[in-house]
Design a protein around this motif. Structure first.
Motif, PDB file in Angstrom:
ATOM      1  N   HIS A 167       0.541  -1.245  -0.427  1.00  0.00           N
ATOM      2  CA  HIS A 167       0.289   0.553   0.379  1.00  0.00           C
ATOM      3  C   HIS A 167       0.973   1.257   0.382  1.00  0.00           C
ATOM      4  CE1 HIS A 167      -1.992   3.023   2.171  1.00  0.00           C
ATOM      5  NE2 HIS A 167      -2.971   3.140   1.528  1.00  0.00           N
ATOM      6  N   GLU A 168       0.509   2.220  -0.890  1.00  0.00           N
ATOM      7  CA  GLU A 168       1.326   3.318  -1.541  1.00  0.00           C
ATOM      8  C   GLU A 168       0.917   4.613  -2.070  1.00  0.00           C
ATOM      9  OE1 GLU A 168       6.038   2.782  -2.101  1.00  0.00           O
ATOM     10  OE2 GLU A 168       5.434   1.727  -2.638  1.00  0.00           O
ATOM     11  N   ILE A 176      -7.312   1.617   3.211  1.00  0.00           N
ATOM     12  CA  ILE A 176      -6.649   0.257   4.991  1.00  0.00           C
ATOM     13  C   ILE A 176      -7.837   0.394   5.187  1.00  0.00           C
ATOM     14  CG2 ILE A 176      -4.932  -0.212   6.399  1.00  0.00           C
ATOM     15  CD1 ILE A 176      -2.878   1.466   5.343  1.00  0.00           C
ATOM     16  N   THR A 177      -8.769   1.248   5.587  1.00  0.00           N
ATOM     17  CA  THR A 177     -10.037   0.805   5.869  1.00  0.00           C
ATOM     18  C   THR A 177     -11.178   0.507   5.410  1.00  0.00           C
ATOM     19  OG1 THR A 177      -9.459   3.374   7.761  1.00  0.00           O
ATOM     20  CG2 THR A 177     -11.934   2.328   7.516  1.00  0.00           C
ATOM     21  N   ILE A 191      -6.181  -9.998   3.411  1.00  0.00           N
ATOM     22  CA  ILE A 191      -4.634 -10.324   3.131  1.00  0.00           C
ATOM     23  C   ILE A 191      -3.838  -9.697   3.775  1.00  0.00           C
ATOM     24  CG2 ILE A 191      -5.847 -11.005   0.968  1.00  0.00           C
ATOM     25  CD1 ILE A 191      -4.276  -8.511  -0.749  1.00  0.00           C
ATOM     26  N   SER A 192      -2.431  -9.405   3.445  1.00  0.00           N
ATOM     27  CA  SER A 192      -1.112  -8.728   4.435  1.00  0.00           C
ATOM     28  C   SER A 192      -1.249  -7.777   3.856  1.00  0.00           C
ATOM     29  CB  SER A 192      -0.423  -9.342   4.620  1.00  0.00           C
ATOM     30  OG  SER A 192       1.142  -8.418   4.730  1.00  0.00           O
ATOM     31  N   ILE A 193      -1.018  -6.599   4.503  1.00  0.00           N
ATOM     32  CA  ILE A 193      -1.282  -5.326   3.945  1.00  0.00           C
ATOM     33  C   ILE A 193       0.528  -4.533   4.655  1.00  0.00           C
ATOM     34  CG2 ILE A 193      -2.068  -2.871   3.673  1.00  0.00           C
ATOM     35  CD1 ILE A 193      -4.856  -4.036   4.234  1.00  0.00           C
ATOM     36  N   GLY A 209      -4.334  -0.911  10.442  1.00  0.00           N
ATOM     37  CA  GLY A 209      -4.957  -2.507  10.168  1.00  0.00           C
ATOM     38  C   GLY A 209      -3.856  -2.682   9.556  1.00  0.00           C
ATOM     39  N   ALA A 210      -2.726  -1.526   9.092  1.00  0.00           N
ATOM     40  CA  ALA A 210      -1.336  -2.727   8.637  1.00  0.00           C
ATOM     41  C   ALA A 210      -0.882  -3.962   9.425  1.00  0.00           C
ATOM     42  CB  ALA A 210      -0.520  -1.289   7.740  1.00  0.00           C
ATOM     43  N   ASP A 211      -0.248  -4.641   8.993  1.00  0.00           N
ATOM     44  CA  ASP A 211       0.361  -5.012   8.958  1.00  0.00           C
ATOM     45  C   ASP A 211       1.938  -4.963   9.421  1.00  0.00           C
ATOM     46  OD1 ASP A 211      -1.236  -7.001   9.384  1.00  0.00           O
ATOM     47  OD2 ASP A 211      -1.571  -7.555   7.337  1.00  0.00           O
TER      48      ASP A 211
END
Length: 308
Positions: A167-168, A176-177, A191-193, A209-211
């Motif tokens: 995510h950029e 993301i939300t 999925i992974s972010i 909520g990013a990983d």
């Protein structure tokens, strides 16, 4: 090495590509760089990305860098395989997966203009790459391609080998939300972010909520510290660490000289032998170096104050 999955988290640092002053790949520094990143606690490495100067490499250099890094690394390695067509993308992906890569990363072509085109492209990527797990690189500032959350949700639903979003988008916290809301409702897989943009919004991204992070910075320990402290619930400590490094991280986000400043500091830290970019590429002026040195001095002072 295990394959990349939806459960990936932590810091997958975007690695630079070290060059000698004459423009040749600096293979000794490649080895030292891998060791350095691992010593700083990264979870994985991402190579052949935009800031790894991948477009300046020959196809043979790209494969040899991948082979060298994958053979040396003790952590998962993701390889950028973005190409003008699916055939060269698949060729490089197959090659690096045979070497032991954990997965690959793909950005959309600049010709992508509509939601259906974005979906169609990544559906074709899934078909072309077969069982290879891949990362959807969402970087509108560079690709000029905006992919809406509803389109990413559609890709996640229909293409099971898409296991991570890099995510950029900027601004992108609402994206993301929205994506996390979809998975929490059971509408899509979770999925992974992992987030980019030099980590400039990393604490806020973690809160949404990013990983973790998938980006570069000359002090990867900043990203490691932020992600680890967020994960254990020490939010104030995560922000204290982030704040101490923010001025230098901000400086690195300048177009043109940002990568030059990153490589300058990595060379100063003894990670790479030269801060050179392969031509065409920017170089720091004397005044730029004065700026960076001032930021480094102030950063060291602040880190001492917070005991980091």
């Amino acid at each position: 090495m295990p394959l990349l999955t939806e459960a990936a988290k932590g810091v997958y640092v975007i690695a630079v590509t070290p060059f000698l002053e004459n423009g040749d790949v600096d293979w000794t520094s490649v080895d030292r760089m891998v060791d350095f990143y691992e010593e700083k606690g990264v979870t994985g490495l991402t190579i052949l990305g935009q800031l790894g100067e991948a477009p300046k490499l020959t196809s043979e250099e790209s494969k040899e860098i991948a082979r060298r890094v994958i053979a040396r690394a003790k952590v998962p390695v993701v390889v950028g395989v973005t190409a003008p067509g699916l055939a060269p993308m698949r060729e490089l992906a197959d090659s690096v997966m045979e070497m032991g890569a954990a997965g690959v990363m793909v950005a959309p072509p600049w010709t992508t203009k509509t939601d259906d085109q974005a979906y169609g492209f990544y559906a074709s990527v899934g078909d072309a790459l077969g069982k290879t797990p891949w990362v959807l690189q969402d970087y509108p500032l560079t690709t000029n391609v905006t992919i809406a959350p509803k389109v990413i949700d559609r890709i996640i639903k229909d293409v099971p080998t898409c296991v991570m979003l890099k995510h950029e988008d900027w601004p992108g916290l609402s994206k993301i939300t929205a994506l996390r809301a979809s998975s929490e409702k059971g509408e899509t897989r979770r999925i992974s972010i992992l987030c980019g943009n030099g980590g400039l919004f990393l604490p806020e991204e973690m809160a949404r909520g990013a990983d973790g992070a998938m980006t570069g910075f000359c002090y990867p320990e900043m990203m490691v510290g932020v992600v680890e402290n967020y994960a254990k619930g020490d939010i104030d400590r995560a922000h204290d660490i982030f704040d101490a490094y923010l001025p230098l991280a901000r400086y690195e986000q300048q177009q043109g000289i940002g990568l030059a400043s990153r490589k300058y500091v990595l060379a100063k830290r003894g990670v790479i032998s030269s801060g050179a970019l392969r031509k065409p590429g920017a170089s720091l002026s004397k005044l730029d170096i004065i700026d960076v040195e001032r930021l480094l001095a102030r950063q060291a002072k602040r880190l001492a104050e917070i005991g980091a």
